[in-house]
Design a protein around this motif. Structure first.
Motif, PDB file in Angstrom:
ATOM      1  N   VAL A  46       0.861  -1.180   0.000  1.00 51.70           N
ATOM      2  CA  VAL A  46       0.000   0.000   0.000  1.00 51.70           C
ATOM      3  C   VAL A  46       0.900   1.233   0.000  1.00 51.70           C
ATOM      4  CG1 VAL A  46      -1.694   1.315   1.358  1.00 51.70           C
ATOM      5  CG2 VAL A  46      -1.851  -1.181   1.255  1.00 51.70           C
ATOM      6  N   ALA A  47       0.484   2.273  -0.727  1.00 46.37           N
ATOM      7  CA  ALA A  47       1.194   3.556  -0.704  1.00 46.37           C
ATOM      8  C   ALA A  47       0.188   4.669  -0.448  1.00 46.37           C
ATOM      9  CB  ALA A  47       1.920   3.802  -2.022  1.00 46.37           C
ATOM     10  N   THR A  48       0.564   5.608   0.416  1.00 52.76           N
ATOM     11  CA  THR A  48      -0.245   6.790   0.688  1.00 52.76           C
ATOM     12  C   THR A  48       0.610   8.014   0.371  1.00 52.76           C
ATOM     13  OG1 THR A  48      -1.450   8.043   2.376  1.00 52.76           O
ATOM     14  CG2 THR A  48       0.338   6.663   3.160  1.00 52.76           C
ATOM     15  N   GLN A  49       0.031   8.984  -0.321  1.00 54.47           N
ATOM     16  CA  GLN A  49       0.799  10.161  -0.713  1.00 54.47           C
ATOM     17  C   GLN A  49      -0.124  11.349  -0.928  1.00 54.47           C
ATOM     18  OE1 GLN A  49       2.528   8.154  -4.101  1.00 54.47           O
ATOM     19  NE2 GLN A  49       1.377   9.440  -5.505  1.00 54.47           N
ATOM     20  N   SER A  50       0.397  12.389  -1.508  1.00 51.02           N
ATOM     21  CA  SER A  50      -0.207  13.712  -1.615  1.00 51.02           C
ATOM     22  C   SER A  50      -0.133  14.310  -0.218  1.00 51.02           C
ATOM     23  CB  SER A  50      -1.616  13.660  -2.199  1.00 51.02           C
ATOM     24  OG  SER A  50      -2.053  14.963  -2.535  1.00 51.02           O
ATOM     25  N   PHE A  51      -1.207  14.687   0.397  1.00 46.86           N
ATOM     26  CA  PHE A  51      -1.148  15.100   1.801  1.00 46.86           C
ATOM     27  C   PHE A  51      -1.243  13.812   2.614  1.00 46.86           C
ATOM     28  CE2 PHE A  51      -2.218  18.972  -0.296  1.00 46.86           C
ATOM     29  CZ  PHE A  51      -1.566  19.945   0.445  1.00 46.86           C
ATOM     30  N   VAL A  52      -0.082  13.269   2.953  1.00 47.47           N
ATOM     31  CA  VAL A  52       0.027  11.921   3.506  1.00 47.47           C
ATOM     32  C   VAL A  52      -0.721  11.787   4.828  1.00 47.47           C
ATOM     33  CG1 VAL A  52       1.647  10.236   4.469  1.00 47.47           C
ATOM     34  CG2 VAL A  52       2.227  11.482   2.388  1.00 47.47           C
ATOM     35  N   ASN A  53      -1.434  10.684   4.939  1.00 40.20           N
ATOM     36  CA  ASN A  53      -2.023  10.259   6.195  1.00 40.20           C
ATOM     37  C   ASN A  53      -1.467   8.871   6.467  1.00 40.20           C
ATOM     38  OD1 ASN A  53      -3.583   9.225   8.255  1.00 40.20           O
ATOM     39  ND2 ASN A  53      -5.523   9.977   7.464  1.00 40.20           N
ATOM     40  N   VAL A  54      -0.452   8.780   7.316  1.00 37.38           N
ATOM     41  CA  VAL A  54       0.222   7.502   7.551  1.00 37.38           C
ATOM     42  C   VAL A  54      -0.725   6.456   8.131  1.00 37.38           C
ATOM     43  CG1 VAL A  54       2.528   8.489   7.741  1.00 37.38           C
ATOM     44  CG2 VAL A  54       1.135   8.232   9.796  1.00 37.38           C
ATOM     45  N   ARG A  55      -1.770   6.896   8.786  1.00 38.61           N
ATOM     46  CA  ARG A  55      -2.733   5.923   9.328  1.00 38.61           C
ATOM     47  C   ARG A  55      -3.407   5.128   8.210  1.00 38.61           C
ATOM     48  NH1 ARG A  55      -5.092  10.297  13.310  1.00 38.61           N
ATOM     49  NH2 ARG A  55      -4.723  11.339  11.375  1.00 38.61           N
ATOM     50  N   LEU A  56      -3.590   5.741   7.048  1.00 40.70           N
ATOM     51  CA  LEU A  56      -4.190   5.014   5.923  1.00 40.70           C
ATOM     52  C   LEU A  56      -3.292   3.853   5.505  1.00 40.70           C
ATOM     53  CD1 LEU A  56      -5.453   7.981   3.719  1.00 40.70           C
ATOM     54  CD2 LEU A  56      -6.836   6.474   5.150  1.00 40.70           C
ATOM     55  N   GLY A  57      -2.003   4.096   5.413  1.00 36.53           N
ATOM     56  CA  GLY A  57      -1.072   3.037   5.041  1.00 36.53           C
ATOM     57  C   GLY A  57      -0.945   1.975   6.110  1.00 36.53           C
ATOM     58  N   ARG A  58      -0.739   2.404   7.347  1.00 33.58           N
ATOM     59  CA  ARG A  58      -0.571   1.445   8.452  1.00 33.58           C
ATOM     60  C   ARG A  58      -1.814   0.590   8.639  1.00 33.58           C
ATOM     61  NH1 ARG A  58       1.965   5.881  12.421  1.00 33.58           N
ATOM     62  NH2 ARG A  58       4.074   5.863  11.572  1.00 33.58           N
ATOM     63  N   ARG A  59      -2.962   1.233   8.706  1.00 32.91           N
ATOM     64  CA  ARG A  59      -4.209   0.501   8.924  1.00 32.91           C
ATOM     65  C   ARG A  59      -4.561  -0.356   7.706  1.00 32.91           C
ATOM     66  NH1 ARG A  59      -6.980  -2.432  11.839  1.00 32.91           N
ATOM     67  NH2 ARG A  59      -9.201  -2.098  11.943  1.00 32.91           N
ATOM     68  N   GLY A  60      -4.275   0.164   6.501  1.00 26.09           N
ATOM     69  CA  GLY A  60      -4.537  -0.607   5.286  1.00 26.09           C
ATOM     70  C   GLY A  60      -3.776  -1.921   5.281  1.00 26.09           C
ATOM     71  N   ILE A  61      -2.500  -1.880   5.589  1.00 28.25           N
ATOM     72  CA  ILE A  61      -1.691  -3.105   5.662  1.00 28.25           C
ATOM     73  C   ILE A  61      -2.205  -4.025   6.755  1.00 28.25           C
ATOM     74  CG2 ILE A  61       0.581  -3.894   6.482  1.00 28.25           C
ATOM     75  CD1 ILE A  61       0.537  -3.447   3.495  1.00 28.25           C
ATOM     76  N   ASP A  62      -2.570  -3.461   7.895  1.00 28.48           N
ATOM     77  CA  ASP A  62      -3.071  -4.281   9.007  1.00 28.48           C
ATOM     78  C   ASP A  62      -4.365  -5.012   8.660  1.00 28.48           C
ATOM     79  OD1 ASP A  62      -0.933  -3.499  10.562  1.00 28.48           O
ATOM     80  OD2 ASP A  62      -2.078  -2.035  11.738  1.00 28.48           O
ATOM     81  N   LEU A  63      -5.182  -4.430   7.784  1.00 30.79           N
ATOM     82  CA  LEU A  63      -6.468  -5.040   7.419  1.00 30.79           C
ATOM     83  C   LEU A  63      -6.353  -6.136   6.366  1.00 30.79           C
ATOM     84  CD1 LEU A  63      -8.740  -1.867   7.296  1.00 30.79           C
ATOM     85  CD2 LEU A  63      -8.838  -3.731   8.981  1.00 30.79           C
ATOM     86  N   LEU A  64      -5.248  -6.187   5.629  1.00 35.48           N
ATOM     87  CA  LEU A  64      -5.148  -7.106   4.504  1.00 35.48           C
ATOM     88  C   LEU A  64      -5.263  -8.596   4.843  1.00 35.48           C
ATOM     89  CD1 LEU A  64      -2.610  -5.397   2.093  1.00 35.48           C
ATOM     90  CD2 LEU A  64      -5.113  -5.320   2.105  1.00 35.48           C
ATOM     91  N   PRO A  65      -4.869  -9.067   6.014  1.00 38.64           N
ATOM     92  CA  PRO A  65      -5.120 -10.485   6.298  1.00 38.64           C
ATOM     93  C   PRO A  65      -6.613 -10.824   6.319  1.00 38.64           C
ATOM     94  CG  PRO A  65      -3.434  -9.650   7.772  1.00 38.64           C
ATOM     95  CD  PRO A  65      -4.013  -8.458   7.047  1.00 38.64           C
TER      96      PRO A  65
END
Length: 147
Positions: A46-65
């Protein structure tokens, strides 16, 4: 200027063990982007960019299982008060891809999705960059890290 690529490489195309391999590559003028944009696990990238919200990336990876990337990431964006400023994209182990570019990202902005690969960019000169990045990755041979 920022663009990034998330990719899933089938096990037949790498020597990193069983199952697909995942990677994120980022080009930007922002320092320490590796702490902000790319998120990779055995479940996806997962990649998050522009006005970055690191929670989107962290939580996105955590949800993938538990969820496919195209279910997990839209749900996270719905909870983000400023999603119109974000770019978020990724791939998962299940064979899914997802990409989002908010309406208020800096021009030129957009994303591209192909099987096993997503790209997003903002503050680019034209929309030609993202297809060219994906074409170059797909044309490259060798290990995923060499591409």
């Amino acid at each position: 200027m920022t663009f990034s690529v998330c990719t899933r490489v089938p096990s037949a195309d790498h020597d990193a063990g069983d199952g697909p391999a995942f990677a994120v590559a980022v080009a930007t003028d922002a320092p320490a982007v590796g702490a902000l944009c790319p998120y990779v696990s055995h479940e996806g990238a997962v990649a998050t960019q522009s006005f970055v919200n690191v929670r989107l990336g962290r939580r996105g990876i955590d949800l993938l299982p538990d969820l496919a990337v195209d279910d997990a990431l839209p749900g996270l964006l719905e909870q983000d008060e400023h999603s119109e400023l974000r770019q978020l994209h990724g791939v998962d182990r299940r064979g899914n891809e997802f990409a989002f570019t908010g309406a208020d990202c800096d021009e030129w902005c957009g994303h591209e999705v192909r099987e096993g690969i997503t790209a997003a960019g903002n503050m680019l000169a034209t929309g030609d960059t993202l297809p060219a990045v994906i074409d170059a990755f797909e044309a490259a041979a060798g290990r995923i890290g060499d591409r």
